[in-house]
Design a protein around this motif. Structure first.
Motif, PDB file in Angstrom:
ATOM      1  N   ARG A  46       0.828  -1.209   0.000  1.00  0.00           N
ATOM      2  CA  ARG A  46       0.000   0.000   0.000  1.00  0.00           C
ATOM      3  C   ARG A  46       0.866   1.264   0.000  1.00  0.00           C
ATOM      4  NH1 ARG A  46      -3.420  -0.803   5.120  1.00  0.00           N
ATOM      5  NH2 ARG A  46      -4.082   1.333   4.612  1.00  0.00           N
ATOM      6  N   ILE A  47       2.067   1.166   0.541  1.00  0.00           N
ATOM      7  CA  ILE A  47       2.976   2.316   0.524  1.00  0.00           C
ATOM      8  C   ILE A  47       3.381   2.624  -0.917  1.00  0.00           C
ATOM      9  CG2 ILE A  47       5.256   3.142   1.246  1.00  0.00           C
ATOM     10  CD1 ILE A  47       4.893   1.486   3.809  1.00  0.00           C
ATOM     11  N   PHE A 106      -0.224   6.762   8.163  1.00  0.00           N
ATOM     12  CA  PHE A 106      -1.397   5.997   8.581  1.00  0.00           C
ATOM     13  C   PHE A 106      -1.283   4.527   8.180  1.00  0.00           C
ATOM     14  CE2 PHE A 106      -3.391  10.316   8.509  1.00  0.00           C
ATOM     15  CZ  PHE A 106      -3.649  10.378   9.874  1.00  0.00           C
ATOM     16  N   ILE A 107      -0.624   4.244   7.068  1.00  0.00           N
ATOM     17  CA  ILE A 107      -0.377   2.845   6.696  1.00  0.00           C
ATOM     18  C   ILE A 107       0.536   2.185   7.718  1.00  0.00           C
ATOM     19  CG2 ILE A 107       0.740   1.345   4.995  1.00  0.00           C
ATOM     20  CD1 ILE A 107      -0.235   3.316   2.827  1.00  0.00           C
ATOM     21  N   ALA A 129       4.225   3.355  22.122  1.00  0.00           N
ATOM     22  CA  ALA A 129       5.612   3.690  21.796  1.00  0.00           C
ATOM     23  C   ALA A 129       5.836   3.703  20.290  1.00  0.00           C
ATOM     24  CB  ALA A 129       6.553   2.687  22.458  1.00  0.00           C
ATOM     25  N   SER A 130       5.236   2.745  19.580  1.00  0.00           N
ATOM     26  CA  SER A 130       5.391   2.684  18.118  1.00  0.00           C
ATOM     27  C   SER A 130       4.751   3.898  17.464  1.00  0.00           C
ATOM     28  CB  SER A 130       4.765   1.392  17.579  1.00  0.00           C
ATOM     29  OG  SER A 130       5.398   0.252  18.104  1.00  0.00           O
ATOM     30  N   ASN A 131       3.560   4.245  17.907  1.00  0.00           N
ATOM     31  CA  ASN A 131       2.869   5.407  17.319  1.00  0.00           C
ATOM     32  C   ASN A 131       3.611   6.704  17.616  1.00  0.00           C
ATOM     33  OD1 ASN A 131       0.878   3.799  16.238  1.00  0.00           O
ATOM     34  ND2 ASN A 131      -0.481   4.015  18.004  1.00  0.00           N
ATOM     35  N   GLU A 132       4.197   6.752  18.802  1.00  0.00           N
ATOM     36  CA  GLU A 132       4.979   7.945  19.142  1.00  0.00           C
ATOM     37  C   GLU A 132       6.203   8.050  18.230  1.00  0.00           C
ATOM     38  OE1 GLU A 132       7.613   9.595  22.919  1.00  0.00           O
ATOM     39  OE2 GLU A 132       6.034   8.093  23.258  1.00  0.00           O
ATOM     40  N   ARG A 163       7.186  10.913  15.260  1.00  0.00           N
ATOM     41  CA  ARG A 163       8.469  11.606  15.090  1.00  0.00           C
ATOM     42  C   ARG A 163       8.979  11.445  13.660  1.00  0.00           C
ATOM     43  NH1 ARG A 163       9.670   8.865  19.795  1.00  0.00           N
ATOM     44  NH2 ARG A 163      11.210   7.584  18.693  1.00  0.00           N
ATOM     45  N   PHE A 164       8.841  10.224  13.145  1.00  0.00           N
ATOM     46  CA  PHE A 164       9.282   9.985  11.768  1.00  0.00           C
ATOM     47  C   PHE A 164       8.461  10.835  10.793  1.00  0.00           C
ATOM     48  CE2 PHE A 164      10.178   5.385  13.297  1.00  0.00           C
ATOM     49  CZ  PHE A 164      11.291   5.829  13.996  1.00  0.00           C
ATOM     50  N   ARG A 165       7.183  10.992  11.053  1.00  0.00           N
ATOM     51  CA  ARG A 165       6.338  11.786  10.168  1.00  0.00           C
ATOM     52  C   ARG A 165       6.790  13.254  10.164  1.00  0.00           C
ATOM     53  NH1 ARG A 165      -0.227  12.409  10.439  1.00  0.00           N
ATOM     54  NH2 ARG A 165       0.171  12.953  12.621  1.00  0.00           N
TER      55      ARG A 165
END
Length: 644
Positions: free
Chosen positions: A362-363, A434-435, A463-466, A470-472
């Motif tokens: 999807r990416i 979001f993917i 932790a992953s979403n945080e 940061r990556f976003r």
């Protein structure tokens, strides 16, 4: 073939193991071994002489007596015949190191152990008491004494206790491996016997029921019980046995049980009614009859019990594998467990990205479809229309119209056009974000090892979403910087060609006259459109590279690095003492190995490994039941080997 003693002793040992490990039937949530074991269950109404029959078989006074419901817990009575040796004695399963030689103390302990479980409110409990009696005066036999059937609750007991007792009795005697010893008083109509009524309901053919008539000596003169004892009025597959117990006066006078047995033999031998049946009457005959029958039933059931044990061991081991092993108490082991779980999650997450599992494609769809589509929809037609170009060029010229080429106008048109690319760039970043979040959610759900640790799941997700956030942010900065770079330095060669092309196509006089005409502004709009199209093709390639570098690559490399530096802050000392081995170093991130104190922040390790209490209870139950079945398997194997 195994001896009678070894077969009955085998069942005795398995029954004791059942009670120790919490299996006493009636638990449909777990496989039960208790209900598959052949047993003799004593059933009778209150005042039927049930306790006296048991004491006659044992040859000792040992059961509590009194009015109302005296037996309030099942009593598993295991009799072991001894040859000489020490005097007879008794042992309780709950007091394994204590021998009772005073049987008055046995009676007292039964009463006290009953009260410990049920309280003094005369309630009942299904948890059995195990009593073993070793004596030269008994046969090898196991009996289960149940509360007496009654029709009325005594004072202080709930009305429902009458039905509760019947339900408990029924739960024992309805099992196909149960041998029913139904006790009825001869001085009452057999048709009204509670024991026979219930036995007939669960064993209509009578193939599992042994009928016992007590109080034959108390029948009215001129009457007898021959129609019952000889099977004419109430037929069973097995013969009826008559018993003459001690009278209440004998009990009050503490008449010796051995003397009582002798008087019982004399009663039948000299009775004009029962003399011809005397060899098949009495408590001694009943004990031998039951012992022989129990041994034959056990022998017939051993293959099916062995099969049940093997099947149950496989099922329980499979369920324990599914539930997972218990969490260690040691902080170092807990830390290692958390890291192993994180590695399992991280492996599945990478499989989604790299094609081993669905989702990562999807990416590519964002770059191949969404980004180009968004760029095609940008409003360049409106922005570079004739009217807008004229307006921008005129505003850029100010009070002094341009003399040759409107450079400031070009720059303004290009800057404002390139600014539109910010939207598709940010949208690509958000779409990939979001993917990745969805892949994190799916990966946590697909990590089987994590399913029982809800707190750790939540912490990993947070932790992953945080980290993804940061990556976003970094990805947005990078992609927008790409757009800004295109505005900061325009491609010179593209514009160097423009004056020559104009001069080649149009005479100089005409060009001067047209400099402020409609054709001039159309050419400017066309030139800017071409430049923007060139930049668009460049950004279609550079934006995906920036997004993958800042988001996808970082998610693969360091999604949980920040989590590793937070987990277990309050366990700092324990973390420092953790004995790292080669396998541990494979699991730990480099940031932790370099700075172990970084792993001492956030929730305690034990909190992260919290489990659902119901799951923990289920695991404990399964482990205890598995221990029981393995113990039973070993017991059966030992009997099989000794009998060869």
């Amino acid at each position: 073939m195994a001896t009678m003693e070894s077969l009955i002793g085998l069942v005795n040992r398995i029954q004791r193991a059942c009670t120790v490990l919490g299996d006493y039937g009636g638990d449909s949530a777990l496989p039960t071994l208790w209900e598959s074991l052949p047993s003799v269950v004593v059933v009778g109404g209150q005042s039927s002489g049930k306790s006296s029959v048991l004491e006659s078989i044992v040859g000792r006074d040992f059961l509590p007596r009194g009015s109302g419901i005296v037996t309030r817990r099942p009593l598993v009575l295991q009799l072991h015949k001894t040859e000489g040796g020490p005097q007879e004695y008794a042992e309780f399963l709950h007091l394994p190191k204590r021998r009772f030689t005073d049987f008055a103390m046995v009676r007292k302990e039964i009463q006290e152990e009953t009260d410990r479980m049920t309280g003094r409110a005369k309630m009942i409990s299904p948890v059995p008491i195990h009593l073993s009696i070793y004596s030269p005066n008994v046969v090898n036999l196991t009996l289960i004494d149940l509360p007496g059937l009654t029709k009325v609750a005594i004072e202080g007991q709930p009305e429902g206790i009458v039905q509760d007792i019947e339900n408990m009795v029924r739960s024992y005697i309805e099992k196909p491996n149960c041998i029913i010893l139904a006790i009825s008083p001869a001085n009452q109509d057999i048709a009204t016997s509670d024991a026979m009524k219930l036995s007939r309901e669960v064993d209509p053919t009578g193939e599992r029921t042994f009928g016992v008539l007590t109080k034959l000596d108390l029948m009215d003169k001129g009457t007898n019980a021959l129609d019952v004892l000889e099977g004419r009025s109430y037929r069973l597959l097995h013969p009826w046995v008559g018993i003459v117990n001690r009278s209440q006066a004998d009990i009050n006078k503490n008449v010796d049980m051995i003397a009582a047995r002798r008087r019982e033999r004399e009663f039948f031998a000299t009775s004009p009614d029962y003399g011809h049946l005397s060899s098949k009457m009495g408590s001694e005959y009943l004990a031998k009859l039951l012992s022989k029958h129990l041994e034959s039933v056990i022998k017939a059931r051993i293959p099916s019990i062995t099969s049940l044990i093997s099947k149950s061991i496989d099922e329980l081991e499979g369920e324990l594998d599914h539930l997972g092993r218990p969490v260690a108490i040691d902080a170092g082991a807990q830390l290692y467990t958390i890291l192993e779980l994180c590695r399992a999650f991280d492996r599945i997450f990478k499989e989604h990205l790299e094609g081993g599992r669905p989702g990562g494609d999807r990416i590519y769809g964002v770059f191949e479809n969404q980004l180009p589509s968004a760029m095609r929809k940008l409003p360049f037609d409106r922005h570079l229309s004739l009217q807008n170009v004229r307006k921008v060029i005129s505003e850029a010229d100010g009070y002094q119209p341009h003399l040759i080429a409107p450079e400031q106008g070009y720059r303004r048109l290009i800057d404002s056009s390139l600014n539109y690319f910010r939207g598709p760039a940010e949208a690509s970043v958000d779409a990939v974000h979001f993917i990745l979040k969805e892949l994190v959610r799916r990966s946590i759900g697909e990590t089987k090892e994590l399913r029982r640790f809800h707190t750790l799941q939540a912490e990993l997700a947070a932790a992953s979403n945080e980290a993804l956030e940061r990556f976003r942010e970094e990805s947005k900065k990078t992609t927008l910087r790409l757009v800004e770079m295109e505005s900061s330095y325009l491609t010179v060669d593209f514009f160097r060609r423009l004056p020559h092309e104009v001069e080649k196509g149009i005479p100089s006089a005409a060009a001067a006259a047209d400099r402020y005409g409609e054709g001039h502004f159309r050419r400017i709009g066309s030139n800017v459109t071409q430049y923007v199209a060139m930049v668009s093709e460049s950004l279609k390639n550079s934006i995906p590279k920036a997004v993958v570098h800042c988001q996808v690559r970082e998610a693969k490399r360091s999604l949980l690095d920040h989590f590793y530096t937070q987990v277990g802050k309050k366990e700092g000392e324990a973390a420092l003492e953790f004995p790292f081995g080669p396998l541990a170093l494979e699991v730990l991130p480099s940031s932790y190995v370099q700075d172990p104190m970084g792993l001492v922040e956030g929730k305690q390790l034990s909190q992260l490994l919290d489990e659902d209490p119901a799951l923990m209870q289920r695991r404990q139950q399964c482990a205890k039941r598995l221990e029981l079945y393995k113990s039973a398997r070993d017991e059966i194997d030992s009997v099989s080997w000794s009998s060869r």
